[in-house]
Write an enzyme that holds these catalytic residues in place. Structure first.
Site, PDB file in Angstrom:
ATOM      1  N   SER A   1     -31.048  51.284  74.906  1.00 45.03           N
ATOM      2  CA  SER A   1     -29.951  52.252  74.998  1.00 45.03           C
ATOM      3  C   SER A   1     -29.222  51.560  76.116  1.00 45.03           C
ATOM      4  CB  SER A   1     -30.412  53.749  75.376  1.00 45.03           C
ATOM      5  OG  SER A   1     -29.149  54.359  76.060  1.00 45.03           O
TER       6      SER A   1
ATOM      7  N   TYR B   1     -35.400  60.417  79.803  1.00 53.16           N
ATOM      8  CA  TYR B   1     -34.909  59.444  78.471  1.00 53.16           C
ATOM      9  C   TYR B   1     -34.439  58.531  79.242  1.00 53.16           C
ATOM     10  CZ  TYR B   1     -32.035  57.830  74.735  1.00 53.16           C
ATOM     11  OH  TYR B   1     -31.184  57.386  73.742  1.00 53.16           O
TER      12      TYR B   1
END
Ligand SMILES: NC(=O)c1ccc[n+]([C@@H]2O[C@H](COP(=O)([O-])OP(=O)(O)OC[C@H]3O[C@@H](n4cnc5c(N)ncnc54)[C@H](O)[C@@H]3O)[C@@H](O)[C@H]2O)c1
Length: 262
Positions: free
Chosen positions: A152, A165
């Site tokens: 990400s 996350y």
């Protein structure tokens, strides 16, 4: 001498696994592998979506199977890889895209159980997936094996309220680069993609939970005021598995509308 091989037929009759293949980027990537001629094992916990992906591939004339696998569980991941090898004659490519994102709290308010779950599904899963995929690829011994892990832009620049996350996605880059160092010399290229804001259920869910305006988010998180598409991620994943990227390994490719450049 060219190292590119025959790019036109690169994916013909090869075997690919896509985790998180029931929707979003995983589905788009599974469809792209199949359209290029590979036989695809679609793995996910979401059975309905996974079977739908297989049906879409078959309707387009491709070959695929669905395997229900929770990628945080070693036995499931082992069975997923065995299913790919048994049905499709080995394993050449894997895209590890399965993940979850549900945080809305500051770190000090995050429950330990939520941290553990996020790390298990987003990071331990990448270790387990690569462990079994690499073993299968080494046994198969075919040229051009490649793995792509979906990280990400959070792997570089955290968004607020996403400590677990973000930690998981930093970890995905670490384990990707470390595996690339170990297995590049043994013929398996391992890379990561860092998607920016891509229009998927995960992104829409995160925006809704935070009560944000989607256009404001797109303006802030890209240079061109739009979200990326799942096909733009699938194209990057295919390139990283193809002979066209034969000298690329241990790399983290941002596909983010320029977000990290700013
Ligand atoms: N959408 C974005 O903007 C964005 C941005 C950066 C990174 N990512 C990453 O891209 C990848 C794909 O995300 P997406 O946006 O397509 O999300 P998505 O929610 O559409 O897809 C994720 C898939 O993973 C599956 N999954 C969840 N837990 C699982 C488990 N334990 N075992 C097996 N499968 C499981 C889900 O069922 C789902 O089909 C993820 O790794 C995500 O973290 C997404």
């Amino acid at each position: 001498m060219s190292h590119l091989g025959n790019l036109d037929q690169w994916f013909e009759d090869r075997s690919a696994i896509v985790t998180g293949g029931a929707g979003g980027m995983g589905r788009a990537t599974a469809l792209a592998f199949a359209a290029a001629g590979s036989k695809v094992t679609v793995a996910d916990v979401a059975e309905e979506g996974g079977r739908e992906t297989v049906a879409l591939i078959e309707a387009a004339g491709g070959t695929a199977q669905f395997v229900r696998a929770d990628v945080s569980q070693d036995a499931d991941v082992k069975a997923m890889v065995e299913a790919a090898v048994n049905a499709h004659g080995g394993l050449d490519f894997a895209v590890n895209a399965a993940a979850i994102e549900f945080e809305v709290d500051y770190l000090a308010d995050l429950a330990e159980s939520d941290w553990d779950r996020m790390i298990a599904v987003n990071l331990k899963s990448v270790f387990l997936s690569m462990k079994h995929e690499i073993n299968a690829m080494l046994v198969t011994g075919r040229e051009g094996a490649a793995i792509v892990n979906i990280a990400s832009t959070n792997s570089y620049r955290p968004q607020p309220h996403q400590s677990a996350y973000t930690a998981s996605k930093f970890g995905v880059l670490g384990v990707t680069k470390s595996a690339a160092v170990d297995y590049g010399p043994r013929g398996i290229r391992i890379n990561a993609i860092c998607p920016g804001s891509i229009d998927t259920p995960m992104l829409r869910g995160a925006i809704e939970k935070r009560g944000r305006d989607p256009q404001e988010v797109a303006d802030r998180l890209s240079l061109i005021g739009r979200f990326g598409t799942v096909d733009e991620i699938a194209a990057a994943a295919l390139w990283l598995c193809s002979g066209a990227s034969s000298f690329t390994m241990g790399h983290a490719l941002a596909v983010d509308g320029g977000y990290l450049a700013r």
